[in-house]
Each structure stands twice: as structure tokens, then as C-alpha cells.
Motif scaffolding. Structure first.
Motif, mmCIF file in Angstrom:
data_model
loop_
_atom_site.group_PDB
_atom_site.id
_atom_site.type_symbol
_atom_site.label_atom_id
_atom_site.label_comp_id
_atom_site.label_asym_id
_atom_site.label_seq_id
_atom_site.Cartn_x
_atom_site.Cartn_y
_atom_site.Cartn_z
ATOM 1 N N HIS A 127 38.100 30.804 56.274
ATOM 2 C CA HIS A 127 38.330 29.955 57.453
ATOM 3 C C HIS A 127 39.640 30.312 58.158
ATOM 4 C CE1 HIS A 127 35.084 26.965 56.525
ATOM 5 N NE2 HIS A 127 35.301 27.390 55.294
ATOM 6 N N ARG A 129 36.834 22.530 44.231
ATOM 7 C CA ARG A 129 37.552 22.531 45.509
ATOM 8 C C ARG A 129 38.833 21.706 45.390
ATOM 9 N NH1 ARG A 129 33.926 20.691 50.395
ATOM 10 N NH2 ARG A 129 35.563 21.676 51.614
ATOM 11 N N ASN A 151 31.551 21.367 56.781
ATOM 12 C CA ASN A 151 31.011 22.512 57.522
ATOM 13 C C ASN A 151 29.977 22.015 58.527
ATOM 14 O OD1 ASN A 151 32.455 24.589 56.300
ATOM 15 N ND2 ASN A 151 30.908 24.968 54.733
ATOM 16 N N ARG A 165 40.063 20.553 62.708
ATOM 17 C CA ARG A 165 40.130 22.016 62.864
ATOM 18 C C ARG A 165 38.740 22.599 62.620
ATOM 19 N NH1 ARG A 165 41.042 26.687 59.781
ATOM 20 N NH2 ARG A 165 42.207 28.324 60.844
ATOM 21 N N ARG A 179 44.575 32.051 56.065
ATOM 22 C CA ARG A 179 43.719 31.383 55.087
ATOM 23 C C ARG A 179 42.781 32.413 54.456
ATOM 24 N NH1 ARG A 179 44.931 27.794 59.036
ATOM 25 N NH2 ARG A 179 44.929 25.551 58.618
ATOM 26 N N GLN A 183 47.412 25.895 49.736
ATOM 27 C CA GLN A 183 48.413 25.478 50.731
ATOM 28 C C GLN A 183 49.814 25.885 50.298
ATOM 29 O OE1 GLN A 183 46.790 25.043 53.031
ATOM 30 N NE2 GLN A 183 45.041 23.729 52.688
ATOM 31 N N SER A 218 41.446 23.972 44.422
ATOM 32 C CA SER A 218 41.711 25.131 45.281
ATOM 33 C C SER A 218 42.565 24.815 46.507
ATOM 34 C CB SER A 218 40.381 25.730 45.713
ATOM 35 O OG SER A 218 40.588 26.887 46.466
ATOM 36 N N TYR A 219 42.307 23.692 47.133
ATOM 37 C CA TYR A 219 42.957 23.455 48.429
ATOM 38 C C TYR A 219 44.454 23.222 48.289
ATOM 39 C CZ TYR A 219 38.382 23.494 50.536
ATOM 40 O OH TYR A 219 37.148 23.906 50.958
HETATM 41 FE FE1 HDD Z 1 36.530 25.605 51.443
HETATM 42 C C1 HDD Z 1 39.120 26.222 53.533
HETATM 43 C C2 HDD Z 1 34.927 23.882 53.924
HETATM 44 C C3 HDD Z 1 33.752 25.280 49.424
HETATM 45 C C4 HDD Z 1 38.267 26.858 48.873
HETATM 46 N N1 HDD Z 1 36.940 25.161 53.354
HETATM 47 C C5 HDD Z 1 38.064 25.504 54.048
HETATM 48 C C6 HDD Z 1 38.003 24.996 55.378
HETATM 49 C C7 HDD Z 1 36.810 24.332 55.482
HETATM 50 C C8 HDD Z 1 36.153 24.431 54.214
HETATM 51 C C9 HDD Z 1 36.297 23.625 56.709
HETATM 52 C C10 HDD Z 1 39.042 25.199 56.456
HETATM 53 C C11 HDD Z 1 40.035 24.078 56.493
HETATM 54 C C12 HDD Z 1 40.991 24.295 57.641
HETATM 55 O O1 HDD Z 1 40.529 24.279 58.792
HETATM 56 O O2 HDD Z 1 42.171 24.460 57.378
HETATM 57 N N2 HDD Z 1 34.678 24.821 51.658
HETATM 58 C C13 HDD Z 1 34.254 24.064 52.712
HETATM 59 C C14 HDD Z 1 32.982 23.459 52.391
HETATM 60 C C15 HDD Z 1 32.645 23.869 51.131
HETATM 61 C C16 HDD Z 1 33.719 24.713 50.669
HETATM 62 C C17 HDD Z 1 32.217 22.532 53.304
HETATM 63 C C18 HDD Z 1 31.453 23.527 50.304
HETATM 64 C C19 HDD Z 1 30.821 22.398 50.372
HETATM 65 N N3 HDD Z 1 36.080 26.033 49.521
HETATM 66 C C20 HDD Z 1 34.894 25.797 48.858
HETATM 67 C C21 HDD Z 1 35.039 26.125 47.465
HETATM 68 C C22 HDD Z 1 36.335 26.567 47.292
HETATM 69 C C23 HDD Z 1 36.962 26.500 48.601
HETATM 70 C C24 HDD Z 1 33.961 25.986 46.423
HETATM 71 C C25 HDD Z 1 37.050 27.028 46.076
HETATM 72 C C26 HDD Z 1 36.700 26.793 44.852
HETATM 73 N N4 HDD Z 1 38.339 26.470 51.261
HETATM 74 C C27 HDD Z 1 38.880 26.851 50.082
HETATM 75 C C28 HDD Z 1 40.327 27.277 50.201
HETATM 76 C C29 HDD Z 1 40.596 27.106 51.726
HETATM 77 C C30 HDD Z 1 39.265 26.583 52.236
HETATM 78 C C31 HDD Z 1 40.635 28.609 49.609
HETATM 79 C C32 HDD Z 1 41.134 28.297 52.476
HETATM 80 C C33 HDD Z 1 42.254 27.808 53.333
HETATM 81 C C34 HDD Z 1 42.418 26.407 52.975
HETATM 82 O O3 HDD Z 1 41.556 26.085 51.978
HETATM 83 O O4 HDD Z 1 43.214 25.636 53.464
HETATM 84 O O5 HDD Z 1 41.128 26.446 49.445
#
Ligand code: HDD
Length: 703
Positions: free
Chosen positions: A88, A371, A161, A125, A85, A379, A374-375
Motif C-alpha cells: 500500500h 495483522r 480494502n 487513506r 510502506r 510503523q 504487523s501494523y
Molecule cells: Fe495490510 C497496510 C489492508 C492484510 C500488513 N493494509 C495496509 C493498508 C491497508 C491494508 C488499507 C494501508 C494503510 C495505509 O493507508 O496506511 N491488509 C489490509 C487488509 C487485509 C490486510 C484489508 C486483509 C484483510 N496486512 C494484511 C496482513 C498483514 C498486513 C495479513 C501482515 C501480516 N498492511 C500490513 C503492513 C502495512 C499494511 C505491512 C504496510 C504499511 C502499513 O501497514 O502501515 O503492516
């Protein structure tokens, strides 16, 4: 049981029949499998005759390209890894159940909240953010708290978070934030830390991050365990009821284990002693049946409250104090099953904020909106195919899946028949349902198409101050020390000063203490601020860790340092009292074989001294036999005691004078120490342990 993947036998390794090996006439090794063992096969199902030797033309002689068994085995191994990832990366998952304890159908039609007692399966997770997959658990970092609810109406992912606010207000800034905190691109370090120039440079130029920085510098980012931290959905979401009416909602996970963190020095040492500290802790707790639980709380409010609130409820750098809008408990999450396979579940689980179900909707929070793109996107990159939704950990469980999506890499769910479109005149296949289907909340929007940040997002310091003043003295000291530690790692002096210039907007005393700790030549001017910091926001006790600790000591661990001849009665009494209190006792002894107590009973140890430093325990007891001198001289035993002292732990002593003296602590014994003379002395020790630390010791450690 599948023939292809037999599960491991229940017999412990030492008692398994070894395979018989011998050298054949040609010098090759033959292995004879036991007759009843399943056959080892290739991926094509062909039984393998020899899994130790490749096909060779003579001995010595070249290995033959023809050896499909060898080639297939290595080919598959070569492709075992998938991209980690991007944030995270290091995480740990577990299965659980969510039970609704208060139904709220009048507020939301979301399936998990329709009836009291309703059970919804979940997968959770936990993660750190910045470090790579192989980094250590106790980095000073935000923790992810992602929950997948397999509801009757589809999967709902609450991707939160352990901190209720975020660094930035707009998803546009996320790649920069992440680039800045992760290893520098030229050198590839530092790993899993924010204590470096790039991170603090970015932060110093991003005033909206200051609220989150207060949280990040607090002990929230060095939790004792995943079990002892809160979780937050962060954004304001919407609950929507069957009539289409909306209520704003913020989600909270409250650990029934109480909040608990470690100290920074303890975190640093724990990373060496047990880099897997948090995952091991969760695994062991679930395996021993001590299932961790969190209550799901919701703060619900309407547009009128949103309009009257001091800050914009769509700004993810702000929270709503619990004292202002109470957290109402509507259910309980229990983690009751470890994963069968780390890769299949923890690694392949795909959380997406866009996964919502009828009854849950988004708001215009610009971070949330970003977000949602992004998610799903990440994936696909990580799991390699849009069919990741078919993986067991990601597939919906409580409801059928019917659609005309087809083909793609690794497709396994192929429909039969000629019809693959909708509408169709064949009278075949699923149709949308206007009443049962997901309907977005009907919201009026109007405005100019512009890149903008609302005025209502402009106050960056007031809630940062509110968080700071809500902390106990001990916690304030830890925030100060964390800032000094982190900024001292910045090579560029100007970056340090820029942060102090922000701190001046939050609390002058804090700014002065940090400036002194950094040895700044002169106090900088406060940064220009779009809005003055409000001094009138009241402290919110809910924001402190120490004010929200556990009610008792259950689920915790006592490290018991013992030597031969330890008093048998006291040892037995300690074990019994601990068991009654739901506390584990782990024996640390000069050798892993254990010790013989004063009654001649052998007690095997869980750790050898040095392998079980006191950072791994919540409290310690030292129980020596009459001749404890050799153990007292052991530097690891001295570290055990000195660290427990420095980390303000409660310490029980029996015949440990020589160790106390050798550790230089004879003049330092305080009310956090308990001299155990007889079994009855154990009770007061255990009672005090419930407050986790003897913080009154901390000021005596300075310097
Ligand atoms: Fe994120 C993973 C939580 C902002 C883009 N994020 C990820 C995970 C958590 C969070 C818990 C791990 C999920 C797992 O265990 O598989 N992220 C947050 C929180 C945010 C936040 C609480 C703000 C309130 N995230 C955020 C933003 C972006 C992302 C603003 C992009 C614009 N986050 C991602 C991602 C990830 C990720 C790149 C990386 C791996 C995944 O998603 O599965 O899409």
C-alpha cells in the motif's frame, strides 16, 4: 501564521513580485527580499543572507566546509525520504467527518455510535497494494480503504480494502503473498502488476485464494475513482455493549456516488495519460465542494447464526451475502478537506488494526490476529520512532492522552516532575479505570497448542463460484478477459494450466473460455479439492458492480472535443444542462488557448487534443465548426473518438461526420450515439449517460 513556514500567498504565481537579482562587485549574485517578506532562516533560526551561492574562497575557488548554511540545507534534503510502506505504498489521504445516523448503544458502546447526529472526525487513506509510491493509479490491484476515527475514547482504525475477502486465511502466508506479487527480487520488475509468473505460481499453489482471485480479476480492481468504490472491514469483528455482550459485525462502506469501474483497455491508457488519475479526481472533487460520501453499513449476527452459516465467519476468504444478513446503515462518512501537506498527513499517517476503542473487539480470525502485530511493527520501521503517535495526523483528538511512556527518538511531549511510574505514592498521575477502560470481550478458549487450519476453512471454491454467477454477462466477460490477459503474461505454460485447473472447480464455461483464450493444448484435470464446490449457493446481486451503479450522472465528467466555429447555442445548452445535472464539462481543443464559437465568443480549453484523451471522461461530445476537416485528420482527435467508441461510452455528435469517417466508424454508429442537431437534443444524451456505458456495443468490438 508561523514565521518559519509561511503559507503560500493567495496571489497566483504570475503576479508575484520577482526578487531583484544583480551581480555584486565580486561577481556573486545578491538577492534583495521585499522588506515585508518573512526572513529565510536556518533550522537554528539564523537569517540567511544568500540562498543561491555557497561560501567560496574566491571565484573560481573551492567551496568552504565552514559553510553551515549549505551543509545544513543539503543534510536535511538528504534525509527527506522515509521508507515507503512495504505494501500500500501508493496512497492518497483526505480528512472527513463521520456522522452517526442510527445510534446503536444497545449493541456497542463504541463512541461514534452512541447518539444520532454524533460527529466523529476521520482521516481516510486510499491506496493500491503492490506498486511502489511512484507507480500509477490504475494498476489492476486491490485498493486499500483505511479509515481512522478520532473518537472521544481514542483512535479506532478500520483498515479495510475495496474487496470483502482476502487471498489467504492465515497471516503466516502474508510475506509470501506479497513477495510473489511485487517485483521479482532479481530483476526488480514488473512494477504494480499481478500479471507475471511469480504471482500466478503462488496463487496456483494456494487454493484458498480463488475467491479473492475472482474479485481481483473483476472490474473491482480498476475503479473509475476512489469515490466510486465500496470499502470493507473484511474480518468479522465484535461489537460489545456496556454489559459486555457481544454481537459479530462486518463493516461495509457504500459509496453514495454508486459503483463504477473502467475497462481494462481504458485503465492501461489512463495510466499513460494521467498516472495520478485517482488522486487528482479525489482532490478536485473535494476542492470543488463535491464531497464524496459513503454510508457505513454493518452486518450484525450472533453466535447462533455463525454456527448455522455455511462457512466459518472467522475465515477471511469468505463473505456473508447481503441477501442473507442485511447491511444496516448506521452512519455516513463525508470527505470534505484535502490535506495541507502530503508528507505530514498522507505519508505519515499510521493505521494499526490494533487501534480499537471500547465497544469494538477482535475475533479469532487468524489473519486479523497476525495483522495486529504487523501494523504497529511496520510503523516503527517506517516512521522511525515509537513517538509516531504524537504526529498530528496520528494523535487522538477527541480525548486526552495520559501515560508514563517517555523518551525515545523525537519525543516532543515531555512530562514535568519526578514521577514516571504507576502505582506511585506521590498521588500524582493517571490511573487505570476498570469501568471506563478498554475491557476485552470475555471469551472462553480451550484447545491444543498446534499449528492448524480448521476444517471449517476447507471449502475454497463455493463462494468463488457464487461471486462468478452473481455477475452480469458483461462482467463475466471481463473476468474471463482479465484471466486470459494476466495468464498470457506468464512465461511458464504450466502455471497457466494450473490456474485453469482451479477454474474448472469454479465454472466449467469460464475454465473452457480461458483455456481457449490461452490456447492450451489440452484441458487439465481439475485440481484435487478438499471439499466439492457447492452448486446451490444463489447469486448475490449485491456483488455486481453494474447492478449497483449510480442513480444519475452527477459527479461525472463530459469531455467536449471542440473546434473553431462550434455552434454557440448548442455549446451553451450543453454546459447549462450539465451544470444542472452536477456534471462537469471539460473542453478539449486543438490548442489550449481554446476556440471561438459561432457567435465569436472565446472559450479557453482545459486540455489540448492529445493531452485530454477520452479515457479521462465518462462520456464525450464532439462539437465542430463547419470546417472541421483539419481537426478530423488529427490522429489524436481520431483516438479520442475511437477510444470512446471502444470503451462503450455515450457519444454526442454535432457536425462531426468527417471525424467519424476518418476514424473508420461511419458504419458503426449505434444507439449509444446521439446526433445533436439543436439544443433540445442534449437532454436525451445526458439522460442516457446516467447508465455510464452503452454495453450493447461491446459484442460488436470483439476480434
Ligand atoms: Fe495490510 C497496510 C489492508 C492484510 C500488513 N493494509 C495496509 C493498508 C491497508 C491494508 C488499507 C494501508 C494503510 C495505509 O493507508 O496506511 N491488509 C489490509 C487488509 C487485509 C490486510 C484489508 C486483509 C484483510 N496486512 C494484511 C496482513 C498483514 C498486513 C495479513 C501482515 C501480516 N498492511 C500490513 C503492513 C502495512 C499494511 C505491512 C504496510 C504499511 C502499513 O501497514 O502501515 O503492516
Amino acid at each position: 501564521m508561523s514565521k518559519e513556514h509561511p503559507t503560500a500567498p493567495a496571489t497566483p504565481p504570475g503576479t508575484i513580485e520577482p526578487l531583484v537579482s544583480d551581480y555584486g562587485a565580486g561577481g556573486e549574485i545578491h538577492q534583495h527580499a521585499a522588506e515585508d517578506s518573512p526572513r529565510l532562516t536556518t533550522a537554528q533560526g539564523v537569517t540567511i543572507s544568500d540562498n543561491q551561492n555557497s561560501l567560496r574562497a574566491g571565484a573560481p575557488g573551492p567551496t568552504l566546509l565552514e559553510d553551515f548554511v549549505l551543509r545544513e540545507k543539503i543534510f536535511h534534503f538528504d534525509h527527506e525520504r522515509i521508507p515507503e510502506r512495504v505494501v500500500h505504498a501508493r496512497g492518497f489521504g483526505a480528512h472527513g467527518i463521520f456522522e452517526c445516523t442510527r445510534a446503536i448503544p444497545e449493541i456497542t458502546r463504541a463512541a461514534p455510535f452512541q447518539t444520532e447526529g454524533k460527529i466523529t472526525e476521520t482521516f481516510v487513506r486510499f491506496s493500491t497494494v503492490a506498486g511502489s509510491k511512484g507507480s500509477f493509479d490504475l494498476a489492476r490491484d486491490v485498493r486499500g480503504f483505511a479509515v481512522k476515527f478520532y473518537t472521544d475514547e481514542g483512535n479506532w482504525d478500520l483498515v479495510g480494502n475495496n474487496i470483502p475477502v482476502f487471498f489467504i486465511q492465515d497471516a503466516m502466508k502474508f510475506p509470501d503473498l506479497v513477495h510473489a506479487v511485487k517485483a521479482a527480487p532479481d530483476r526488480g520488475f514488473p512494477q504494480a502488476q499481478s500479471a507475471h509468473d511469480n504471482f500466478w505460481d503462488f496463487i496456483s499453489l494456494t487454493p484458498e485464494s480463488m475467491h479473492m482471485i475472482m474479485w481481483q480479476m473483476s472490474d473491482r480492481t480498476i475503479p473509475r475513482s476512489f469515490r466510486t468504490m465500496e470499502g470493507f472491514g473484511v474480518h468479522t469483528f465484535r461489537f460489545v455493549n456496556a454489559k459486555g455482550e457481544s454481537t459479530f459485525v462486518k463493516f461495509h462502506w457504500k459509496p453514495r456516488q454508486g459503483l463504477q469501474s473502467v475497462t481494462w483497455n481504458e485503465a492501461v491508457k489512463t495510466n499513460g495519460a494521467d498516472p495520478d488519475r485517482h488522486r487528482r479526481d479525489l482532490w478536485e472533487a473535494i476542492e470543488r465542494g463535491d464531497f464524496p460520501e459513503w454510508d457505513l453499513g454493518v452486518q450484525m449476527f450472533d453466535q447462533a447464526f455463525a454456527d448455522s452459516f455455511d462457512f466459518d465467519v472467522l475465515d477471511p476468504t469468505k463473505l456473508i451475502p447481503e441477501e442473507q444478513v442485511p447491511v444496516e446503515i448506521i452512519g455516513t462518512l463525508t470527505l470534505d478537506r484535502v490535506v495541507d501537506n502530503f508528507f505530514a498527513e498522507t505519508e505519515q499517517v499510521a493505521f494499526c488494526t490494533q487501534n480499537v476503542v471500547p465497544g469494538i473487539d477482535f475475533t479469532d480470525d487468524p489473519l486479523l490476529q497476525g495483522r495486529n502485530f504487523s501494523y504497529l511493527d511496520t510503523q516503527l520501521k517506517r516512521l522511525g520512532s515509537p513517538n509516531f503517535t504524537k504526529l498530528p495526523v496520528n494523535a487522538p483528538r477527541g480525548c486526552p492522552v495520559h501515560n508514563f511512556q517517555q523518551d525515545g527518538h523525537m519525543q516532543t511531549a515531555n512530562r514535568k516532575g519526578r514521577v514516571n511510574y504507576e502505582p506511585n505514592g506521590w498521588g500524582v498521575g493517571p490511573r487505570a479505570h476498570p469501568l471506563e477502560g478498554y475491557v476485552s470481550f470475555v471469551d472462553k478458549t480451550a484447545g491444543e497448542k498446534r499449528r492448524l487450519r480448521p476444517e471449517s476453512f476447507a471449502d475454497h471454491y463455493s463462494q468463488a463460484r457464487q461471486f462468478y454467477i452473481s455477475q452480469t454477462q458483461v462482467e463475466k466477460g471481463h473476468i474471463r478477459d482479465a484471466l486470459i490477459f494476466e495468464l498470457s503474461k506468464c512465461e511458464v505454460a504450466d502455471i497457466r494450466a494450473r490456474i485453469v485447473a482451479h477454474l474448472l472447480r469454479i465454472d466449467t464455461e469460464l475454465a473452457t473460455a480461458v483455456s481457449t483464450g490461452l490456447g492450451l493444448a489440452q484441458m487439465p484435470e481439475p485440481v484435487p479439492a478438499a471439499r466439492p464446490t457447492r452448486q446451490d449457493l444463489p447469486a448475490s446481486p449485491a456483488l455486481s458492480i453494474l447492478l449497483n451503479g449510480p442513480e444519475d450522472f452527477s459527479g461525472r465528467v463530459i469531455g467536449l472535443l471542440v473546434s473553431d466555429g462550434a455552434d454557440a447555442d448548442i455549446l451553451a445548452a450543453l454546459r447549462e444542462a450539465a451544470e444542472k445535472a452536477g456534471v462537469q464539462v471539460k473542453l478539449v481543443a486543438p490548442s489550449i488557448g481554446g476556440i471561438t464559437d459561432s457567435a465569436g465568443t472565446l472559450h479557453p480549453a482545459q486540455e489540448k487534443i492529445g493531452g485530454g484523451p477520452s479515457v479521462l471522461y465518462d462520456a464525450v461530445a464532439i462539437l465542430f465548426g463547419k470546417t472541421d476537416k483539419p481537426v478530423a485528420a488529427n490522429p489524436d482527435a481520431q483516438d479520442f473518438l475511437r477510444d470512446a467508441h471502444a470503451h462503450c461510452k455515450f457519444i454526442a455528435l454535432h457536425q462531426a461526420d468527417a471525424l467519424v469517417e476518418a476514424s473508420g466508424l461511419s458504419a458503426m454508429l449505434d444507439d449509444g450515439y446521439f446526433q445533436i442537431k439543436m439544443p433540445q437534443d442534449i437532454a436525451p444524451f445526458l439522460e442516457n449517460c446516467a447508465s455510464l456505458r452503452f454495453w450493447a456495443r461491446e459484442p460488436t468490438l470483439a476480434g
